[in-house]
Design a protein around this motif. Sequence first.
Motif, mmCIF file in Angstrom:
data_model
loop_
_atom_site.group_PDB
_atom_site.id
_atom_site.type_symbol
_atom_site.label_atom_id
_atom_site.label_comp_id
_atom_site.label_asym_id
_atom_site.label_seq_id
_atom_site.Cartn_x
_atom_site.Cartn_y
_atom_site.Cartn_z
ATOM 1 N N UNK A 157 0.828 -1.204 0.000
ATOM 2 C CA UNK A 157 0.000 0.000 0.000
ATOM 3 C C UNK A 157 0.864 1.257 0.000
ATOM 4 N N UNK A 158 2.068 1.174 0.575
ATOM 5 C CA UNK A 158 2.922 2.363 0.668
ATOM 6 C C UNK A 158 3.354 2.874 -0.699
ATOM 7 N N UNK A 159 3.609 1.971 -1.653
ATOM 8 C CA UNK A 159 4.096 2.394 -2.962
ATOM 9 C C UNK A 159 3.100 3.290 -3.705
ATOM 10 N N UNK B 247 -0.032 9.167 -5.159
ATOM 11 C CA UNK B 247 -1.044 10.021 -4.546
ATOM 12 C C UNK B 247 -0.439 11.332 -4.059
ATOM 13 N N UNK B 248 0.724 11.252 -3.421
ATOM 14 C CA UNK B 248 1.384 12.460 -2.919
ATOM 15 C C UNK B 248 1.776 13.359 -4.082
ATOM 16 N N UNK B 249 2.378 12.774 -5.102
ATOM 17 C CA UNK B 249 2.766 13.571 -6.260
ATOM 18 C C UNK B 249 1.552 14.242 -6.890
ATOM 19 N N UNK C 291 10.102 5.887 3.183
ATOM 20 C CA UNK C 291 10.277 6.457 1.851
ATOM 21 C C UNK C 291 9.096 7.306 1.426
ATOM 22 N N UNK C 292 7.890 6.848 1.750
ATOM 23 C CA UNK C 292 6.697 7.621 1.400
ATOM 24 C C UNK C 292 6.673 8.961 2.133
ATOM 25 N N UNK C 293 7.067 8.937 3.409
ATOM 26 C CA UNK C 293 7.122 10.185 4.192
ATOM 27 C C UNK C 293 8.187 11.130 3.643
#
Length: 450
Positions: free
Chosen positions: A33-35, A40-42, A177-179
Amino acid sequence: METPAGSPPQPPSRRLIDKQILALAVPALGALVAEPIFVLVDSAVVGHLGTAQLAGLSLASTVLLTLVGLCVFLAYATTAAVARRIGAGHRREALQSGIDGMWLALGLGLVLAAALWFGGGWAIGAMGGTGEVAHHALVYLRWSGLGLPGMLVVLASTGVLRGLQDTRTPLYVAAGGATFNAILNVVLVYGVGLGIAGSGIGTAVAQLTMGAVLGVVVVRGARREGASLRPAAGGIWSNARAGAPLFVRTLSLRLAILLTVFVATGLGEVTLAGYQVVASVWGLAAFALDALAIAAQALVGHGLGAGDRSHVRSVLRRTLQWGVAAGALLGLVMAVGGWWFALFFTSDPDVRTAVALGMAVCGLLLPMAGWVFVLDGVLIGAGDGRYLAWAGMVTFVVYVPFALAVRELAPDGAAGLAWLWAAFAGVFMAARALTTGLRARGDRWMVTGA
């Protein structure tokens, strides 16, 4: 009570297998789910720059996600190879195989990054990008593509750790990495003022950092076992050969998805919009089921490496039960909650109706998808990639006429979307269930030893 000398080993209890499945699947789900959070952030950051920038990001991210998706064999093949050698008691050879897989990932990542830098304009043009949208897409694609070597090393090193039955470390690195990616995006896009280029650079830096961290973890383990860290042509070639069938298998899935989008596009805007919503929810459900498949990969590979077929059969039965049950639960949520899901995505009443009907169809068929995903993981863990490649292309060929028939004969709107999902989640998944199920019933895939 001890097992008498000379008697066959007793199969593990259901409770023990359940503990093993959960210990591997829950962290794996978090990492899976993190990938998508990267995208989404971008999207959230770039979306505030303007419509053209967001549209450009959509084109570029489609190219990048396709490339990374096709390279997922780096994780799957490595998981199977490492788990099998660990089960056979060959820990040093297992980590040596993992190191070779990481070298393959690094080399492939560098080639793909260079290809996107110099050929990204062609890729964007082939997808229909023009004008300002194409410009922003190319800028993001080039800068973000520099992170591909890191992203592919993440896949390979994650495969090594899964083979070692460590799914927690990839989870922690994915979350970190997501953070890190979110912070970098905001700072570079708005703080430094780099615009969409800053988003691409931030994503690339985050992916390269993740690859470096996971690479260090695997390298330390390899050093402890005395494995060589140098690239070995024979080992890299062996990993490439093992991964090639899984690449073909993944390609068949991507082709089926592209064909489904093609059909949805031909059925009109309402059908296409509804498809996007249902596909997003289906994708989230698939992550949960993929986590069970990852647990099956590691446990089956370990069991076959140890030569314990009875344990592998027990894992097969139990993971299938988990997959069908999870599919039924998630399917119930989709079928019952389709209308409420639609409210979050659109205010168009026609699209809402299409989404609700499409989710009802998917909900009814999701238990079969749970069966399919787990069987996929079992056969990947067994190293049965050649069969999966053949079966994948056969199932795609079976799906093509049904999908094209929907495009020609189905009405647009809600009814068309229902027929389309009946074809994909029904016919295509049923073909996969049949081909993998028949294989699992026999013993040809249960090759033991390292």
